[in-house]
Design a protein around this motif. Structure first.
Motif, PDB file in Angstrom:
ATOM      1  N   GLU A  28      16.320  -1.334   9.724  1.00 45.29           N
ATOM      2  CA  GLU A  28      15.024  -0.644   9.824  1.00 45.29           C
ATOM      3  C   GLU A  28      14.364  -0.434   8.462  1.00 45.29           C
ATOM      4  O   GLU A  28      13.976   0.676   8.095  1.00 45.29           O
ATOM      5  N   LEU A  29      14.290  -1.531   7.715  1.00 49.01           N
ATOM      6  CA  LEU A  29      13.622  -1.493   6.410  1.00 49.01           C
ATOM      7  C   LEU A  29      12.136  -1.740   6.679  1.00 49.01           C
ATOM      8  O   LEU A  29      11.634  -2.847   6.534  1.00 49.01           O
ATOM      9  N   TYR A  30      11.447  -0.697   7.101  1.00 50.95           N
ATOM     10  CA  TYR A  30      10.115  -0.908   7.662  1.00 50.95           C
ATOM     11  C   TYR A  30       9.008  -1.078   6.620  1.00 50.95           C
ATOM     12  O   TYR A  30       7.960  -1.617   6.927  1.00 50.95           O
ATOM     13  N   ALA A  31       9.257  -0.633   5.400  1.00 46.10           N
ATOM     14  CA  ALA A  31       8.193  -0.739   4.382  1.00 46.10           C
ATOM     15  C   ALA A  31       8.531  -1.832   3.366  1.00 46.10           C
ATOM     16  O   ALA A  31       9.470  -1.686   2.580  1.00 46.10           O
ATOM     17  N   GLY A  32       7.790  -2.914   3.405  1.00 42.60           N
ATOM     18  CA  GLY A  32       7.941  -3.972   2.406  1.00 42.60           C
ATOM     19  C   GLY A  32       7.007  -3.642   1.247  1.00 42.60           C
ATOM     20  O   GLY A  32       5.787  -3.720   1.371  1.00 42.60           O
ATOM     21  N   VAL A  33       7.597  -3.216   0.136  1.00 43.96           N
ATOM     22  CA  VAL A  33       6.795  -2.743  -1.001  1.00 43.96           C
ATOM     23  C   VAL A  33       6.604  -3.910  -1.966  1.00 43.96           C
ATOM     24  O   VAL A  33       7.573  -4.440  -2.507  1.00 43.96           O
ATOM     25  N   ARG A  34       5.351  -4.340  -2.171  1.00 48.39           N
ATOM     26  CA  ARG A  34       5.062  -5.518  -2.992  1.00 48.39           C
ATOM     27  C   ARG A  34       4.053  -5.151  -4.088  1.00 48.39           C
ATOM     28  O   ARG A  34       2.850  -5.279  -3.892  1.00 48.39           O
ATOM     29  N   LEU A  42      -1.817  -2.880  -8.175  1.00 50.12           N
ATOM     30  CA  LEU A  42      -1.888  -2.511  -6.772  1.00 50.12           C
ATOM     31  C   LEU A  42      -0.509  -2.619  -6.138  1.00 50.12           C
ATOM     32  O   LEU A  42       0.387  -3.249  -6.692  1.00 50.12           O
ATOM     33  N   VAL A  43      -0.345  -1.966  -5.001  1.00 51.81           N
ATOM     34  CA  VAL A  43       0.903  -2.104  -4.244  1.00 51.81           C
ATOM     35  C   VAL A  43       0.547  -2.409  -2.793  1.00 51.81           C
ATOM     36  O   VAL A  43      -0.157  -1.627  -2.152  1.00 51.81           O
ATOM     37  N   LEU A  44       0.999  -3.546  -2.348  1.00 54.59           N
ATOM     38  CA  LEU A  44       0.784  -3.916  -0.950  1.00 54.59           C
ATOM     39  C   LEU A  44       2.004  -3.491  -0.138  1.00 54.59           C
ATOM     40  O   LEU A  44       3.130  -3.839  -0.505  1.00 54.59           O
TER      41      LEU A  44
END
Ligand code: ATP
Length: 359
Positions: free
Chosen positions: A100-106, A128-130
């Motif tokens: 449940e790694l729901y947030a892909g921080v890019r 920025l962070v997508l």
């Protein structure tokens, strides 16, 4: 306060092995006398492992990833090695769903000295962070798509209230923290709410969450307009949040703005687990040549240290993260360090050594 952390290391395939091998000595040096200890343990997974054993993500590897304090991941997949249905081996997707790694921080941050893709001087301000929702959306159809009578194929997009709420919440909390460090404090919901019911629902939940965060500006942008504005004026974005498939595409575009795949870090985090990996894949075209740029993995490792600091309250980890980011910035600031992917001749070892000597 927790001082010792188990790190599950999954190097994977191709240049995944090379960038992880370059990153471990950097982390070893950072932790020397720093008030925390990382215990690294390597585990097998990936396409080559599937070829050798018929198992891409062994149960023992999954159990170790689940039990660890954090997962440091290289890259997995190989074009010629596929499952019987023709899809690529991608244990990273399984880990995102199962943990449940729901947030892909890019994040896409212009590093001083790295030539930006855009000539406009404001491109040097890109920071920025997508946030890519990583457990549903169009990827919910992975392994479930159907082809009917060789006439028609279908994949179904799934957007749930809870899946959307938690990723929007994450994005607003991130924007609040960034605002404390002088960033604009805005979250842009990237969707296609003008066409799809699922996307209108994603936006509706975004608006509900936004109402609970009055200190952050909530904005909407259609995905097609976002593709345009990421090239026209990417400096206008702070935090962005979007559906899984849109995020897959736009995060590569954002990486191109700040120096390419070898410069783009990422984190996949949930409420209980965190996985840290460069945005790039196994890059078979350059694997084994010492040409891979390890910078994205260094920056992903810094994200891991920051995340562990937040969870444990051990500030020494946050200080080490800052030190690593500053070392990367110093190495590139002169403009003389040029990775192969940017037309230079500096390979994995040269970039690793330069960062090590600046720590
Ligand atoms: P995936 O499907 O997993 O995203 P991919 O094979 O489509 O992977 P990548 O491996 O991410 O694509 O990268 C595309 C190309 O960019 C590679 O073939 C390689 O030439 C280049 N590249 C990627 N990462 C790096 C890196 N760290 N250093 C140098 N070049 C890189």
């Amino acid at each position: 306060m927790k001082k010792e952390f188990d790190i599950c290391v999954l190097p994977g395939d191709g240049i995944g092995n090379e960038v992880i091998e370059a990153t471990l000595p950097v982390l070893e040096k950072l932790q020397r006398g720093a008030g925390f200890a990382l215990r690294f343990k390597h585990h097998p997974a990936g396409a080559q492992h599937y070829k050798a054993t018929g198992d891409a993500l062994p149960d023992a590897t999954f159990a170790a990833a689940k039990a660890a304090d954090a997962i440091l991941f290289g890259a997995m997949g190989w074009p010629e090695i596929r499952y019987p249905d023709g899809t690529e081996i991608a244990p990273q997707l399984d880990l995102r769903f199962r943990l449940e790694l729901y947030a892909g921080v890019r994040p896409a941050r212009a590093i001083p000295g790295v030539p930006p893709a855009l000539a406009d001087p404001r491109a040097r301000d890109i920071d920025l962070v997508l946030i890519r929702e990583s457990t549903e959306g169009l990827f919910a159809s992975r392994g479930k798509g159907v082809v009917e009578a060789d006439r028609e194929a279908r994949d179904t997009m799934v957007i749930t209230r809870e899946g959307s709420r938690r990723v929007h919440e994450f994005s607003f909390r991130l924007a609040e923290r960034r605002k404390l460090r002088g960033k604009p404090g805005s979250v842009t919901c990237v969707d296609k709410a003008n066409v799809f019911v699922s996307m209108a629902f994603f936006r509706k939940i975004f608006d509900e969450v936004a109402a609970r965060h009055p200190g952050v500006a909530a904005k909407h942008h259609y995905v097609d307009a976002t593709a345009l504005d990421l090239v026209r004026k990417p400096w206008m974005f702070d935090v962005m949040v979007t559906e899984n498939m849109f995020g897959d595409i736009l995060s590569d575009q954002a990486a191109a703005l700040v120096g390419g795949m070898g410069m783009a870090p990422s984190a996949d985090v949930g409420d209980a687990h965190g996985l840290f990996q460069p945005c790039h894949g196994s890059a078979p075209d350059i694997a084994g040549q010492g040409r891979a740029n390890p910078t994205a993995t260094f920056l992903s490792a810094a994200m891991m240290l920051d995340w562990l600091a937040d969870r444990s309250g051990n500030d020494a980890l946050a200080q080490a993260a800052g030190k690593l980011e500053r070392a990367v910035d110093t190495v590139f600031a002169s403009g003389r360090m040029r990775p192969y992917e940017l037309g230079g001749t500096d390979g994995t070892a040269a970039i690793r050594d330069a960062v090590l000597s600046n720590l």
